[in-house]
Design a protein around this motif. Structure first.
Motif, short mmCIF file in Angstrom:
data_model
loop_
_atom_site.label_atom_id
_atom_site.label_comp_id
_atom_site.label_asym_id
_atom_site.label_seq_id
_atom_site.Cartn_x
_atom_site.Cartn_y
_atom_site.Cartn_z
N SER A 422 0.85 -1.20 0.00
CA SER A 422 0.00 0.00 0.00
C SER A 422 0.88 1.25 0.00
O SER A 422 1.90 1.29 0.69
N ILE A 423 0.43 2.28 -0.74
CA ILE A 423 1.20 3.53 -0.79
C ILE A 423 0.91 4.44 0.40
O ILE A 423 1.54 5.47 0.56
N SER A 424 -0.05 4.05 1.24
CA SER A 424 -0.25 4.80 2.48
C SER A 424 -0.67 3.84 3.57
O SER A 424 -1.80 3.35 3.58
N ALA A 425 0.23 3.54 4.49
CA ALA A 425 -0.07 2.56 5.52
C ALA A 425 -0.87 3.15 6.66
O ALA A 425 -1.87 2.59 7.08
N GLU A 426 -0.41 4.33 7.16
CA GLU A 426 -1.07 4.87 8.35
C GLU A 426 -1.18 6.39 8.32
O GLU A 426 -1.71 6.97 9.26
N HIS A 427 -0.71 7.04 7.28
CA HIS A 427 -0.76 8.51 7.25
C HIS A 427 -1.91 9.06 6.42
O HIS A 427 -2.20 10.24 6.48
N GLY A 428 -2.55 8.22 5.63
CA GLY A 428 -3.68 8.68 4.83
C GLY A 428 -3.25 9.22 3.47
O GLY A 428 -2.10 9.08 3.04
N ILE A 429 -4.21 9.86 2.80
CA ILE A 429 -4.01 10.35 1.43
C ILE A 429 -3.88 11.88 1.41
O ILE A 429 -2.95 12.42 0.81
N GLY A 430 -4.80 12.56 2.08
CA GLY A 430 -4.75 14.01 2.15
C GLY A 430 -4.69 14.65 0.78
O GLY A 430 -5.30 14.16 -0.18
N ARG A 431 -3.99 15.77 0.70
CA ARG A 431 -3.75 16.39 -0.60
C ARG A 431 -2.50 15.82 -1.25
O ARG A 431 -2.39 15.72 -2.47
N ALA A 432 -1.54 15.39 -0.38
CA ALA A 432 -0.21 15.04 -0.88
C ALA A 432 -0.21 13.79 -1.76
O ALA A 432 0.57 13.70 -2.69
N LYS A 433 -1.07 12.82 -1.47
CA LYS A 433 -1.02 11.56 -2.22
C LYS A 433 -2.24 11.36 -3.11
O LYS A 433 -2.44 10.27 -3.64
#
Ligand code: ZN
Length: 468
Positions: A422-433
Motif C-alpha cells: 500500500s502507498i499509504s499505511a497509516e498517514h492517509g491520502i490528504g492532498r499530498a497523495k
C-alpha cells in the motif's frame, strides 16, 4: 477569493466573535502542516465549542457553499487538515471540543469529544484502570477526532489494531448540518450497514467527527521492553515470528530501526543514550505486556538468551526500569525529528506483507541507486504490521528537490505496488497523495469512493481536494 457577504458575521453570531479568526498571523498556524511541506491559505478559522455550534456553522457553510476543512490537532503528514492555496477554504477547528463525556469501566468504553488530545484520552482511561492503546509520537498534540478521521496507526497496532479498530461509535455532523448520533458503546450491533466505518479514515471528506466512543482494554501490569541489535531486516522478521511463537498476542510492539536513525536520535534527542555495548546495522525495539503482576520479565530473558545462542541477535538489553523503558521509546519517537538533521528527507509511509519487508529494503536500495544516487535510505517503523517509514535522505543542495522527491516517490510506490503493498499505511491520502491514489487505485474503487462522496456531501463542501 472572498467569502460570501455576511458569512463571517453569521458564524460569529454562532461561535462568538473571539472564535472567528481572520487576521493573517492568526490564520498561519492553521494553514501550515506539521512538516511545513504544505502551506495553504485559509479564508477564516472557526473555533466552535460544542457539537451544536459545529452543526450550526456547517449548516451556514452549506447554505453559502463555503468549503470547510475540518482540523483537529493539525499533526497530519499528508496535508489533509490544511486548506489549499486558493484562499477560499475555511478551517473548522475542533480543538475546543475537548471534554471526556463519559467513562464506562464495566463496558470498557469511554466517550470523548473530537478535540481531546490523544494523551488526555489515554489518561482518562488510565484513571479508570484501563488502557486506551492508540499510541504515536504526536500523542501530546494530536487530537482523537483527527486520529479517527485519518485512521491513525502507531506503535501498538500489532496487538490492538488501527484507530478504526478502537472505535465503537461516532457522533458526526453531516454536510448539511444535521447531527448523526452513532455514539453507541455496544460490542454487538448487527443492525444493517456499519455507518461509522464510512467516516473512519475519510479525512473529513464525508462528515465532521465531533465525538467518539472508544474501546478500552485491561491495563498491562508487567512489561518487558527489549532493544536488540540485528544484522538485517530478514533476521528481524525471523525474530518477530519467534516472539509471536513464544508470546502470542502479548507482543504489543515490534519496531525495526536502521542504525543511522538510532545514531541520529542518540545525538539529537535530549536524554537518549545508546543502550547497547555493541553496534549493529539494524535494531529492533520490541515490547511484550500482560495484566499479571510478574513472570513476563523472566520469560523475556529466557527468550532473549535462546535467540542470542542461536546467533540471531548481535547484542541485546531489556529495560530495567520505567525510566529506561521511557528512554527507549523516546528514542523511537524522536527519530522522525532527529532525521531532519541529516539532510532533506523524502518520506514514504508504505506497507507490504511482513514477509516481504527484507525484499522491500533490498530492492528499495537498488531503486535509489538508479533514481537518486546521492541519497541513502533510513527505513524504520512497524515491522510487525508490515509498515515501514521508507524514508530517504537527500543532500540539502539537491537541484530541483521537489522533482527528485516526486521521481523517488513514483519509483518507491511502483516497487511497493509490485510487492502487493500500500502507498499509504497509516498517514492517509490528504492532498499530498491524491494524484498517486487516482493513478493507482482500480477504476471501480475510485468510482465507489466518488459515489459515497456524492451521496454524503453532494455540494462538495467538506475538505475539497482531499482523497476524492
Ligand atoms: Zn508510524
Amino acid at each position: 477569493v472572498s467569502l460570501p457577504p455576511g458569512f463571517a458575521e453569521r458564524c460569529a453570531a454562532v461561535v462568538g466573535p473571539d472564535h472567528v479568526l481572520g487576521a493573517r498571523a492568526e490564520l498561519e498556524p492553521y494553514a501550515t502542516d506539521f512538516w511545513r511541506h504544505t502551506r495553504g491559505e485559509a479564508a477564516l478559522v472557526l473555533r466552535p465549542r460544542d457539537t451544536a455550534e459545529v452543526a450550526a456553522v456547517v449548516a451556514l457553510a452549506a447554505g453559502h457553499r463555503v468549503p470547510l476543512v475540518p482540523q483537529a490537532g493539525n499533526t497530519g503528514l499528508v496535508g489533509g487538515g490544511v486548506p489549499d492555496a486558493s484562499g477560499g477554504q475555511v478551517v473548522l477547528s475542533l480543538a475546543r471540543l475537548d471534554r471526556v463525556r463519559a467513562v464506562d469501566p464495566a463496558g470498557d468504553a469511554l466517550v470523548a469529544e473530537a478535540g481531546c488530545t490523544l494523551a488526555s484520552v489515554q489518561a482518562a482511561a488510565e484513571a479508570a484502570d484501563r488502557l486506551f492503546p492508540l499510541s504515536l509520537g504526536s500523542e501530546g498534540t494530536c487530537r482523537i477526532g483527527g486520529n479517527l478521521a485519518a485512521n491513525a496507526g502507531g506503535i501498538n497496532v500489532i496487538r490492538y489494531g488501527m484507530a478504526r479498530d478502537l472505535c465503537l461509535g461516532l457522533e458526526v455532523v453531516l454536510a448539511d448540518g444535521r447531527v448523526w448520533n452513532g455514539l453507541r458503546t455496544l460490542r454487538k450491533d448487527n443492525t444493517g450497514y456499519d455507518l461509522k466505518q464510512l467516516f473512519l479514515g475519510s479525512e473529513g471528506t464525508l462528515g465532521v467527527v465531533t465525538a467518539a466512543s472508544l474501546r478500552l482494554f485491561p491495563r498491562p501490569r508487567e512489561r518487558a521492553t527489549l532493544f536488540l541489535g540485528v544484522d538485517s531486516p530478514a533476521t528481524a522478521v525471523e525474530l518477530l515470528g519467534r516472539a509471536r511463537g513464544r508470546f502470542g498476542e502479548l507482543v504489543s510492539a515490534f519496531e525495526l530501526i536502521v542504525a543511522t536513525c538510532v545514531e541520529a536520535a542518540v545525538e539529537h534527542v535530549p536524554g537518549v543514550r545508546f543502550p547497547l555495548a555493541e553496534k549493529a546495522p539494524w535494531y529492533v525495539l520490541a515490547e511484550v505486556a500482560w495484566s499479571l503482576p510478574e513472570g513476563l520479565e523472566a520469560a523475556a530473558d529466557a527468550w532473549l538468551e535462546a535467540a542470542l545462542e542461536d546467533g540471531l541477535i548481535l547484542d541485546a538489553t531489556r529495560a530495567q526500569s520505567e525510566a529506561q523503558r521511557a528512554m527507549l521509546w523516546r528514542m523511537r519517537e524522536g527519530i522522525s525529528e532527529a532525521a531532519t538533521r541529516l539532510g532533506a528527507i523524502a518520506r514514504h509511509d508504505v506497507a507490504v506483507p511482513v514477509a516481504r519487508i527484507p525484499e522491500l529494503v533490498e530492492r528499495g536500495a537498488a531503486v535509489l541507486r538508479e533514481v537518486a544516487p546521492d541519497a541513502y535510505l533510513i527505513p524504520f517503523g512497524h515491522v510487525g504490521d508490515g509498515n515501514l517509514h521508507f524514508n530517504v535522505v537527500l543532500p540539502r543542495d539537491t537541484a530541483d528537490l521537489p522533482a527528485v522527491r516526486q521521481r523517488l516517490q513514483t519509483a518507491v510506490f511502483d516497487l511497493v505496488g509490485g510487492l502487493g503493498g500500500s502507498i499509504s499505511a497509516e498517514h492517509g491520502i490528504g492532498r499530498a497523495k491524491r494524484a498517486e491514489l487516482h493513478a493507482r487505485k482500480p477504476a471501480l474503487d475510485l468510482e465507489l469512493m466518488g459515489r459515497l462522496k456524492a451521496a454524503l456531501d453532494p455540494e462538495g463542501i467538506l475538505n475539497p481536494g482531499v482523497i476524492v
